[in-house]
Design a protein around this motif. Structure first.
Motif, PDB file in Angstrom:
ATOM      1  N   GLN A  73       0.871  -1.167   0.000  1.00 43.97           N
ATOM      2  CA  GLN A  73       0.000   0.000   0.000  1.00 43.97           C
ATOM      3  C   GLN A  73       0.911   1.222   0.000  1.00 43.97           C
ATOM      4  O   GLN A  73       1.527   1.494  -1.021  1.00 43.97           O
ATOM      5  N   LEU A  74       1.043   1.940   1.088  1.00 44.96           N
ATOM      6  CA  LEU A  74       1.989   3.057   1.087  1.00 44.96           C
ATOM      7  C   LEU A  74       3.425   2.552   0.953  1.00 44.96           C
ATOM      8  O   LEU A  74       4.281   3.226   0.388  1.00 44.96           O
ATOM      9  N   ALA A  75       3.678   1.380   1.483  1.00 47.85           N
ATOM     10  CA  ALA A  75       4.998   0.762   1.349  1.00 47.85           C
ATOM     11  C   ALA A  75       5.001  -0.224   0.192  1.00 47.85           C
ATOM     12  O   ALA A  75       4.055  -0.993   0.019  1.00 47.85           O
ATOM     13  N   SER A  76       6.076  -0.187  -0.589  1.00 49.89           N
ATOM     14  CA  SER A  76       6.200  -1.106  -1.718  1.00 49.89           C
ATOM     15  C   SER A  76       6.956  -2.368  -1.347  1.00 49.89           C
ATOM     16  O   SER A  76       6.774  -3.423  -1.967  1.00 49.89           O
ATOM     17  N   LEU A  91     -13.904  11.773  -4.747  1.00 49.29           N
ATOM     18  CA  LEU A  91     -12.816  10.964  -5.270  1.00 49.29           C
ATOM     19  C   LEU A  91     -11.577  11.802  -5.560  1.00 49.29           C
ATOM     20  O   LEU A  91     -11.674  12.906  -6.099  1.00 49.29           O
ATOM     21  N   ARG A  92     -10.418  11.256  -5.241  1.00 51.03           N
ATOM     22  CA  ARG A  92      -9.137  11.850  -5.624  1.00 51.03           C
ATOM     23  C   ARG A  92      -8.655  11.109  -6.874  1.00 51.03           C
ATOM     24  O   ARG A  92      -8.143   9.990  -6.787  1.00 51.03           O
ATOM     25  N   GLU A  93      -8.827  11.708  -8.024  1.00 51.92           N
ATOM     26  CA  GLU A  93      -8.591  11.010  -9.282  1.00 51.92           C
ATOM     27  C   GLU A  93      -7.130  10.645  -9.506  1.00 51.92           C
ATOM     28  O   GLU A  93      -6.821   9.768 -10.329  1.00 51.92           O
ATOM     29  N   GLU A  94      -6.209  11.287  -8.783  1.00 53.72           N
ATOM     30  CA  GLU A  94      -4.787  10.984  -8.946  1.00 53.72           C
ATOM     31  C   GLU A  94      -4.357   9.760  -8.144  1.00 53.72           C
ATOM     32  O   GLU A  94      -3.214   9.289  -8.261  1.00 53.72           O
ATOM     33  N   TYR A  95      -5.242   9.203  -7.333  1.00 55.30           N
ATOM     34  CA  TYR A  95      -4.896   8.112  -6.424  1.00 55.30           C
ATOM     35  C   TYR A  95      -4.494   6.857  -7.194  1.00 55.30           C
ATOM     36  O   TYR A  95      -5.236   6.367  -8.041  1.00 55.30           O
ATOM     37  N   ALA A  96      -3.282   6.323  -6.898  1.00 55.51           N
ATOM     38  CA  ALA A  96      -2.775   5.150  -7.634  1.00 55.51           C
ATOM     39  C   ALA A  96      -1.888   4.269  -6.769  1.00 55.51           C
ATOM     40  O   ALA A  96      -1.000   3.586  -7.285  1.00 55.51           O
ATOM     41  N   TRP A  97      -2.097   4.250  -5.447  1.00 55.48           N
ATOM     42  CA  TRP A  97      -1.224   3.484  -4.552  1.00 55.48           C
ATOM     43  C   TRP A  97      -2.059   2.665  -3.568  1.00 55.48           C
ATOM     44  O   TRP A  97      -1.699   2.490  -2.406  1.00 55.48           O
ATOM     45  N   GLY A  98      -3.176   2.140  -4.050  1.00 58.99           N
ATOM     46  CA  GLY A  98      -4.040   1.342  -3.198  1.00 58.99           C
ATOM     47  C   GLY A  98      -3.485  -0.041  -2.921  1.00 58.99           C
ATOM     48  O   GLY A  98      -2.357  -0.367  -3.322  1.00 58.99           O
ATOM     49  N   PRO A  99      -4.245  -0.894  -2.223  1.00 60.06           N
ATOM     50  CA  PRO A  99      -3.790  -2.244  -1.899  1.00 60.06           C
ATOM     51  C   PRO A  99      -3.323  -3.002  -3.139  1.00 60.06           C
ATOM     52  O   PRO A  99      -4.048  -3.091  -4.133  1.00 60.06           O
ATOM     53  N   ASP A 100      -2.096  -3.498  -3.091  1.00 57.81           N
ATOM     54  CA  ASP A 100      -1.510  -4.266  -4.189  1.00 57.81           C
ATOM     55  C   ASP A 100      -1.518  -3.476  -5.496  1.00 57.81           C
ATOM     56  O   ASP A 100      -1.703  -4.026  -6.577  1.00 57.81           O
ATOM     57  N   GLY A 101      -1.334  -2.148  -5.404  1.00 59.41           N
ATOM     58  CA  GLY A 101      -1.246  -1.304  -6.586  1.00 59.41           C
ATOM     59  C   GLY A 101      -2.571  -0.855  -7.162  1.00 59.41           C
ATOM     60  O   GLY A 101      -2.617  -0.333  -8.287  1.00 59.41           O
TER      61      GLY A 101
END
Length: 528
Positions: free
Chosen positions: A86-89, A210-220
């Motif tokens: 999530q926040l951590a890769s 919604l935050r349309e820039e969001y791209a770091w959710g669970p498992d990408g």
């Protein structure tokens, strides 16, 4: 955290008090067959208002459910119990340390960057007992310190933590501006989540965009998917029948229904997910000055009630006896620590215990000792509605039969959490804490009492603590037998009395989603 009904997280499981602390998952049935709806509104029902919105300061399940839309955790966990990004890769653990690499390009709802230093600041705030975070001991072990270097945050532990990453998966991260001025978090959000709060009307509704820039959710996971809601409207509806009607009419897209109304929704063949939670969990206030600080009183109160009958009434015949404290899936342990461990139903023994401890019946039949009447305040959650009220009446009648004067009050989640963790004005409570792993219960069962800590019942059981110390030296599921031994010590002493498990169901109408105690925001799909 967590099923969506105390706190504790819960904090839980949860069940009756929604101190729910972690997620549930289960089978599904029914679904919408229409095409994805673009730019729509997803309406979810909450059975209680979350109160102040700082996601790190309460274990109430209503807040936990609401926070998922605006806040992320460092890692995530799926229904199979796998740890995902999530926040951590990337992450690794090694005995008394853990290292996580924070992804690049993560932004907060105020436009600022979320960095490894921000993560470390979050962890250090929660880890400081003086800050009285309700999540310390539940999701983050005591004695943790965090330090950042570049994109890496390193956690140093004073003791092993068998389920550290699972706990971090439920720990909401706040952005730097919120850490600097936490007062703004009372009625707004400052997180990295897929949605940002735009309107908050207490006891009515909370609206997220919604935050349309969001791209770091669970498992990408991203929000660039067909059917993702542009708006989320969370409505507070305390009456379950009303919530069921809104769901059936299509005015709501998601609601957790656990009482009698669940049957008519099941017959409508809507989308649904099912899991099991602890619905009945009896606690005694062992703080000095409370009659329930007397072990004989706690034992008598436990022996005086038919727990099997109580479970049947509490769950309207749909549930069964309790089995363990950490019941929510995905979890690290699976065992039945309750059967054969709780004191047996024995009214004669209950009376004898009180007699031997010097609690003598007065002229009106209420027992007294050293001039103090055996008069108790009993608080129970309103989330099970009429079933909880009927079960409470049954219990109070049984206690009155052994000479105990009981005042019962049915409270909502917010009021009950404040009494348990704040004022301490209670003697008996039904407050079910639903968690994934047994180590998440440690703060509620030992350590610093409330209001300075999360040990709201002021429990001090040496046998529990000894078994826990051994469990903490083992990895993952290898520790489960010791956790079972620890729980057994609590039940034999009547320090806490789990008595009912209950099936819980989350229903959807015009929407589908993954459910880990609450709909996972990036998984929601609106359907025509």
């Amino acid at each position: 955290m967590t099923s969506t009904r105390t706190a504790l997280a819960a904090v839980a499981a949860a069940g009756a008090l929604a101190l729910t602390l972690a997620g549930c998952s289960g089978g599904d049935s029914g679904s919408g067959d229409g095409a994805p709806v673009e730019g729509g509104t997803f309406t979810q029902i909450l059975p209680a208002d979350p109160g102040a919105l700082d996601p790190q300061m309460s274990a109430g399940s209503a807040l936990f459910a609401l926070s998922k839309f605006a806040y992320d955790s460092l890692v995530s966990v799926n229904a199979d119990g796998e740890i995902l990004s999530q926040l951590a890769s990337d992450w690794s653990t090694d005995g008394l340390s853990a290292t996580l690499t924070i992804q690049d390009g993560i932004t907060c709802s105020d436009g600022s960057d979320f960095t490894a230093q921000t993560a470390a600041d979050n962890l250090n705030f929660i880890a400081d007992p003086e800050n009285q975070s309700a999540l310390l001991g539940a999701f983050l072990p005591f004695g943790v310190s965090a330090a950042a270097e570049g994109s890496t945050v390193t956690l140093t532990l004073t003791d092993p933590a068998p389920f550290l990453l699972q706990g971090l998966a439920s720990l909401p991260m706040i952005c730097e501006a919120g850490l600097e001025d936490r007062s703004v978090l009372a009625d707004s959000t400052l997180g990295t989540g897929p949605y940002a709060l735009t309107e908050a009307v207490q006891n009515d509704h909370y609206t997220f965009e919604l935050r349309e820039e969001y791209a770091w959710g669970p498992d990408g996971a991203t929000v660039d998917e067909p059917g993702i809601p542009a708006t989320v409207n969370v409505r507070v509806v305390t009456d379950e029948t009303t919530a069921a009607n809104l769901l059936l009419s299509g005015e709501a897209n998601a609601a957790q229904i656990s009482g009698p109304d669940a049957e008519r929704i099941l017959s409508a063949d809507l989308f649904s997910r099912e899991a099991t939670e602890v619905a009945g969990e009896q606690w005694y206030n062992q703080a000095e000055g409370h009659p329930t600080s007397d072990p004989a009183v706690r034992m008598a109160l436990t022996q005086a009630v038919d727990l099997e009958e109580l479970a049947s009434v509490m769950t309207a015949g749909n549930g069964g006896p309790a089995t363990a404290l950490a019941l929510v899936q995905p979890g690290g342990c699976s065992y039945d620590a309750v059967s054969g461990s709780l004191p047996a139903y024995d009214v004669e023994a209950a009376n004898a215990a009180l007699d031997a401890a010097g609690w003598v019946p007065g002229a009106d039949g209420v027992r007294e000792k050293d001039g103090t009447r055996l008069s108790l305040l009993f608080l129970y959650d309103n989330s099970l509605g009429a079933s909880a009220a009927a079960a409470a009446e049954l219990a109070m009648s049984a206690w009155q039969e052994i000479g105990v004067e009981v005042e019962g009050k049915q409270q909502d989640d917010t009021v009950l959490v404040e009494a348990l963790f704040g004022t301490g004005d209670w003697d008996i409570s039904w407050a079910s804490v639903n968690v994934n792993n047994p180590d998440q219960m440690m703060g509620f069962l030992s350590g610093t009492p409330a209001p300075d800590g999360t040990n709201f019942a002021h429990i001090d059981n040496a046998d529990y603590q000894a078994a826990v110390a051994e469990a903490l030296q083992l990895e993952g599921s290898e520790s489960c037998p010791k956790w079972q031994e620890a729980e057994t010590a609590l039940y034999q002493a009547a320090d806490v009395v789990p008595f009912a498990n209950n099936p819980i169901r989350m229903f959807g109408n015009g929407a589908e989603f993954e459910w880990l105690g609450e709909p996972q925001p990036t998984s929601i799909r609106l359907l025509g």
